[in-house]
Design a protein around this motif. Structure first.
Motif: not given
Length: 180
Positions: A27-34
């Motif tokens: 899963i791509i973390s929310n921080d990485a997505k941002t």
């Protein structure tokens, strides 16, 4: 260590480029997505909300190795490469059982931060975003591999980095920490 979601490269002194989006296995973390603008949901990979074509990591790495084989004296350059990019790539090569194939190319690694610090000591920041402004007077979309590669190429050219600088600062694959 995160999964690779993009691989991009450009040959210095030419217009030859390589890029692939890669489907992550975790899963791509929310921080990485941002930070990256990349999201993976329900088997769809998106960049800034737009679907992109992607391949699996083994296909992406094999395609990258095929591309690298076209060139002599391959030096893989990344800004802060020993702190992130080279370690992530090493992990992917190991997990895909491609270390031997990579080693057969004879590529070396060069962390551009070391060259820039050597040739331009005393800069306030060596972050790529800061270097882009300092050497090119530009801002750009950081953390997008294709944009990072294109900007690093410009920075190195404008900073007066030569092929001999790359060679002097390059190391072989065995110097990468966290080997499998």
């Amino acid at each position: 260590i995160p999964d690779i979601t993009q691989i991009a490269a450009s040959k210095i002194g030419s217009q030859k480029t390589f890029y692939r989006y890669v489907s992550p296995e975790q899963i791509i973390s929310n921080d990485a997505k941002t930070v990256s603008g990349i999201d993976w949901s329900n088997g769809i990979l998106t960049y800034q909300g737009n679907p992109v074509d992607f391949v699996g990591i083994k296909t992406a790495l094999n395609d990258f190795l095929d591309w690298l084989k076209k060139f002599d004296d391959v030096i893989i350059v990344a800004q802060f490469g020993f702190g992130f990019d080279f370690i992530v790539m090493d992990r992917a090569l190991c997990s895909c059982d491609l270390k031997d194939r990579f080693n057969s190319i004879g590529a070396t690694f060069c962390d551009s931060i070391n060259i820039i610090k050597d040739k331009h000591p005393g800069l306030g920041s060596y972050a790529q975003k800061s270097l882009a402004w300092h050497f090119c007077g530009e801002t750009y979309d950081t953390h997008n591999a294709t944009d990072d590669v294109a900007m690093l190429k410009k920075i190195l050219k404008n900073a007066g980095i030569s092929t001999s600088d790359f060679r002097r600062h390059s190391v072989d694959y065995t110097s990468i920490p966290n080997k499998c």
